[in-house]
Design an enzyme around this catalytic site. Structure first.
Site, PDB file in Angstrom:
ATOM      1  N   GLY A 244      34.613  44.498  48.568  1.00 55.26           N
ATOM      2  CA  GLY A 244      34.825  43.048  48.657  1.00 55.26           C
ATOM      3  C   GLY A 244      36.182  42.632  48.100  1.00 55.26           C
TER       4      GLY A 244
ATOM      5  N   LYS B 237      27.306  35.250  47.931  1.00 53.71           N
ATOM      6  CA  LYS B 237      28.141  34.439  47.036  1.00 53.71           C
ATOM      7  C   LYS B 237      28.536  33.050  47.544  1.00 53.71           C
ATOM      8  CE  LYS B 237      32.415  36.261  48.814  1.00 53.71           C
ATOM      9  NZ  LYS B 237      33.763  36.657  48.593  1.00 53.71           N
TER      10      LYS B 237
ATOM     11  N   SER C 117      30.098  34.143  36.506  1.00 51.79           N
ATOM     12  CA  SER C 117      30.933  33.086  37.067  1.00 51.79           C
ATOM     13  C   SER C 117      30.950  31.870  36.147  1.00 51.79           C
ATOM     14  CB  SER C 117      30.350  32.689  38.418  1.00 51.79           C
ATOM     15  OG  SER C 117      30.861  31.457  38.830  1.00 51.79           O
TER      16      SER C 117
ATOM     17  N   THR D  24      30.460  29.147  37.050  1.00 50.98           N
ATOM     18  CA  THR D  24      29.417  28.248  37.544  1.00 50.98           C
ATOM     19  C   THR D  24      28.248  28.153  36.559  1.00 50.98           C
ATOM     20  OG1 THR D  24      28.120  27.698  39.493  1.00 50.98           O
ATOM     21  CG2 THR D  24      28.190  29.990  38.935  1.00 50.98           C
TER      22      THR D  24
ATOM     23  N   TYR E 266      22.907  30.013  43.948  1.00 51.65           N
ATOM     24  CA  TYR E 266      23.871  31.084  43.690  1.00 51.65           C
ATOM     25  C   TYR E 266      24.165  31.156  42.191  1.00 51.65           C
ATOM     26  CZ  TYR E 266      28.493  32.954  42.806  1.00 51.65           C
ATOM     27  OH  TYR E 266      29.541  33.637  42.249  1.00 51.65           O
TER      28      TYR E 266
ATOM     29  N   LYS F  50      23.327  34.046  38.961  1.00 49.95           N
ATOM     30  CA  LYS F  50      24.274  34.579  37.960  1.00 49.95           C
ATOM     31  C   LYS F  50      23.701  34.386  36.554  1.00 49.95           C
ATOM     32  CE  LYS F  50      27.714  35.975  40.571  1.00 49.95           C
ATOM     33  NZ  LYS F  50      27.919  37.423  40.745  1.00 49.95           N
TER      34      LYS F  50
ATOM     35  N   ASN G 228      38.605  30.743  39.009  1.00 48.97           N
ATOM     36  CA  ASN G 228      38.844  30.700  40.464  1.00 48.97           C
ATOM     37  C   ASN G 228      39.864  31.755  40.886  1.00 48.97           C
ATOM     38  OD1 ASN G 228      37.803  28.021  39.567  1.00 48.97           O
ATOM     39  ND2 ASN G 228      37.910  27.566  41.731  1.00 48.97           N
TER      40      ASN G 228
ATOM     41  N   GLY H  20      28.521  17.225  43.848  1.00 48.45           N
ATOM     42  CA  GLY H  20      28.355  18.304  42.860  1.00 48.45           C
ATOM     43  C   GLY H  20      29.647  18.743  42.197  1.00 48.45           C
TER      44      GLY H  20
HETATM   45  N1  UDP Z   1      38.613  21.605  47.585  1.00 52.55           N
HETATM   46  C1  UDP Z   1      39.145  20.725  48.503  1.00 52.55           C
HETATM   47  N2  UDP Z   1      39.034  21.031  49.831  1.00 52.55           N
HETATM   48  C2  UDP Z   1      38.417  22.161  50.276  1.00 52.55           C
HETATM   49  C3  UDP Z   1      37.894  23.063  49.331  1.00 52.55           C
HETATM   50  C4  UDP Z   1      38.006  22.747  47.987  1.00 52.55           C
HETATM   51  O1  UDP Z   1      39.711  19.682  48.140  1.00 52.55           O
HETATM   52  O2  UDP Z   1      38.339  22.376  51.498  1.00 52.55           O
HETATM   53  C5  UDP Z   1      38.759  21.303  46.141  1.00 52.55           C
HETATM   54  C6  UDP Z   1      37.462  21.168  45.383  1.00 52.55           C
HETATM   55  O3  UDP Z   1      36.997  19.841  45.434  1.00 52.55           O
HETATM   56  C7  UDP Z   1      37.868  21.623  43.981  1.00 52.55           C
HETATM   57  C8  UDP Z   1      38.939  22.670  44.246  1.00 52.55           C
HETATM   58  O4  UDP Z   1      39.420  22.413  45.559  1.00 52.55           O
HETATM   59  O5  UDP Z   1      38.458  20.559  43.252  1.00 52.55           O
HETATM   60  C9  UDP Z   1      38.443  24.113  44.187  1.00 52.55           C
HETATM   61  O6  UDP Z   1      37.309  24.242  45.032  1.00 52.55           O
HETATM   62  P1  UDP Z   1      36.630  25.650  45.310  1.00 52.55           P
HETATM   63  O7  UDP Z   1      35.454  25.407  46.220  1.00 52.55           O
HETATM   64  O8  UDP Z   1      37.660  26.619  45.762  1.00 52.55           O
HETATM   65  O9  UDP Z   1      36.148  26.119  43.866  1.00 52.55           O
HETATM   66  P2  UDP Z   1      35.059  25.503  42.848  1.00 52.55           P
HETATM   67  O10 UDP Z   1      34.938  24.021  43.127  1.00 52.55           O
HETATM   68  O11 UDP Z   1      33.814  26.233  43.118  1.00 52.55           O
HETATM   69  O12 UDP Z   1      35.615  25.773  41.492  1.00 52.55           O
END
Ligand code: UDP
Length: 332
Positions: A10, A84, A124, A126, A148, A152, A178, A293
Site C-alpha cells: 500500500g 481505510k 490514526s 482519527t 473506520y 483503529k 495526514n 464531521g
Molecule cells: N478537503 C477539501 N476538499 C476535498 C478533500 C478535503 O477541502 O476534496 C479538506 C478537508 O475539509 C480538510 C482537509 O482538506 O480540512 C484534509 O482533508 P482529508 O480528507 O484529506 O483529511 P482529514 O480531514 O481526514 O484529516
C-alpha cells in the site's frame, strides 16, 4: 530474521518497506492487493536494489497467514493492512469491523503461537475524535466519529489488553496525521482508485485534468484563512518513524504510543497555493459547504516521538507537493 509488513504494497507500507530494506532488514510483505498491485513490489525492489519476499493473500484466511510464519523467521511485524475509507466505513460498518478486527486478531494470535513479540501498529489521529484544543498530545481523550476510526481505537484497546495479559509483547502504536508526498524516485506514491476522498489525491487529480474542480469544504472556519487546518507529513518521514519505533522495542520493554505528524498546521489554501507554486500548475477550486464531521484544526504535538524515538520530520510542505506531483506525472 525478517520484518513482516502487513499491507506492505500500500501507499504507506511500500515506503516503510523501502526504509527497512535501506536499513538492511530482511522484508516479507503480505498484501491482498485490494488497493494496490504487484508493480509496487517490483518498484520497491528497483528503488532499493534488494529483494523482498511477497505473499499475495487475504489475512482473513488464518491458515494462509500462518504459512508465512512457518516459512520465515519473522522477528517483528508492522501492521498496516485494512480497509481505510472513512465514508465507505459509514456505509459498510460490518465489513470494516469484520475485516480490520479479524485480520488483526489473526495476526496477533499467530504471533503469539510463534513467539514473535514485536508489533508496530498503524493507528490514526482519527482516534482523537473532535479534540478540544490543538496541538494534540497522546494523552488527550479518545473517541471516534466513524466505523473506520472505531476499528483503529478498538485495535489500540485490544493491544493494551494483550500487553496486560502478556508483557513479553513489545508494542508501538503510531497515530498518523495526514501523510502526503511520495518517494523521490517518482516510482511509488498514492494513486487511489475512483474518486479520492483525501485532499492531496484530489488536488493531483484536478491538476492532471482527471477531475474538473477541487471543492474546498468551507472557508468560514476560525482559522488563518477560513479553510480547514491539518498536519500534513511527508510519507517518507512517516516511514522513517516506523524504523525508529522498531528500534525502540528492540531496546525497551513495554507498550508505547506516539503521534507522527509534522507538528505544524497547514490550511487547505496553503496546500493548494504551495502545490501550484512549486509545480507551476493550476488547480481549479471553488468553496463549498463544510464537510459534515470535519473539524477546523487538527495538528500534532510531536515532542514525545522526537524525544523518545529520536525522530524528526525533515521534509517541507514544498517537498510534499513536489513529490506528490512528480509521482503522478511519472505514472501517467
Ligand atoms: N478537503 C477539501 N476538499 C476535498 C478533500 C478535503 O477541502 O476534496 C479538506 C478537508 O475539509 C480538510 C482537509 O482538506 O480540512 C484534509 O482533508 P482529508 O480528507 O484529506 O483529511 P482529514 O480531514 O481526514 O484529516
Amino acid at each position: 530474521m525478517a520484518v513482516l509488513v502487513a499491507g506492505g504494497a500500500g501507499y504507506i507500507g511500500s515506503h516503510i518497506s523501502i526504509e527497512l530494506l535501506n536499513n538492511n532488514k530482511e522484508v516479507v510483505i503480505v498484501d491482498s492487493l485490494m488497493n494496490s498491485n504487484e508493480d509496487v513490489i517490483k518498484n520497491i525492489e528497483n528503488i532499493t536494489n534488494k529483494k523482498v519476499k511477497f505473499y499475495s493473500l487475504n489475512m482473513i484466511n488464518e491458515d494462509e497467514l500462518e504459512k508465512v510464519f512457518k516459512d520465515n523467521n519473522i522477528e517483528s511485524v508492522i501492521h498496516l493492512a485494512g480497509l481505510k475509507a472513512v465514508g465507505e466505513s459509514v456505509k459498510k460498518p460490518l465489513e470494516y469491523y469484520y475485516n480490520n478486527l479479524v485480520i488483526t486478531l489473526n495476526l496477533l494470535r499467530i504471533m503469539k503461537k510463534y513467539n514473535c513479540n514485536k508489533f508496530v501498529f498503524s493507528s490514526s489521529a482519527t482516534v482523537y475524535g473532535q479534540p478540544k484544543t490543538v496541538p494534540i498530545k497522546e494523552d488527550f481523550p479518545l473517541s471516534t466519529t466513524n466505523p473506520y476510526g472505531t476499528t483503529k481505537l478498538m485495535i489500540e484497546r485490544i493491544l493494551k489488553d494483550l500487553y496486560n495479559s502478556d508483557n513479553s509483547f513489545r508494542i508501538v502504536m503510531l497515530r498518523y496525521f495526514n501523510p502526503i508526498g511520495a518517494h523521490e524516485s517518482g516510482l511509488i506514491g498514492e494513486n487511489p482508485n475512483g474518486i479520492p476522498n483525501n485532499l492531496m489525491p484530489y488536488i493531483t487529480s484536478v491538476a492532471s485534468g482527471k477531475l474538473e474542480v477541487l471543492n474546498i469544504f468551507g472557508n468560514d472556519y476560525n482559522t488563518k484563512d477560513g479553510t480547514g487546518v491539518r498536519d500534513y507529513i511527508h510519507v517518507v518521514d512517516l516511514a522513517k518513524g516506523h524504523i525508529k519505533a522498531l528500534e525502540k522495542i528492540e531496546k525497551d520493554d513495554g507498550i508505547f504510543v506516539y503521534n507522527l505528524g509534522s507538528g505544524r498546521g497547514y490550511s487547505v489554501l496553503e496546500l493548494v497555493n504551495t502545490f501550484e507554486k512549486v509545480n507551476n500548475v493550476k488547480v481549479n477550486y471553488k468553496f463549498t459547504d463544510r464537510r459534515p464531521g470535519d473539524i477546523a484544526e487538527c495538528y500534532a504535538d510531536i515532542s514525545k516521538a522526537e524525544k523518545e524515538l529520536n525522530w524528526k520530520p525533515t521534509k517541507t510542505l514544498e517537498d510534499m507537493c513536489r513529490d506528490s506531483w512528480n509521482f503522478i506525472k511519472n505514472s501517467k
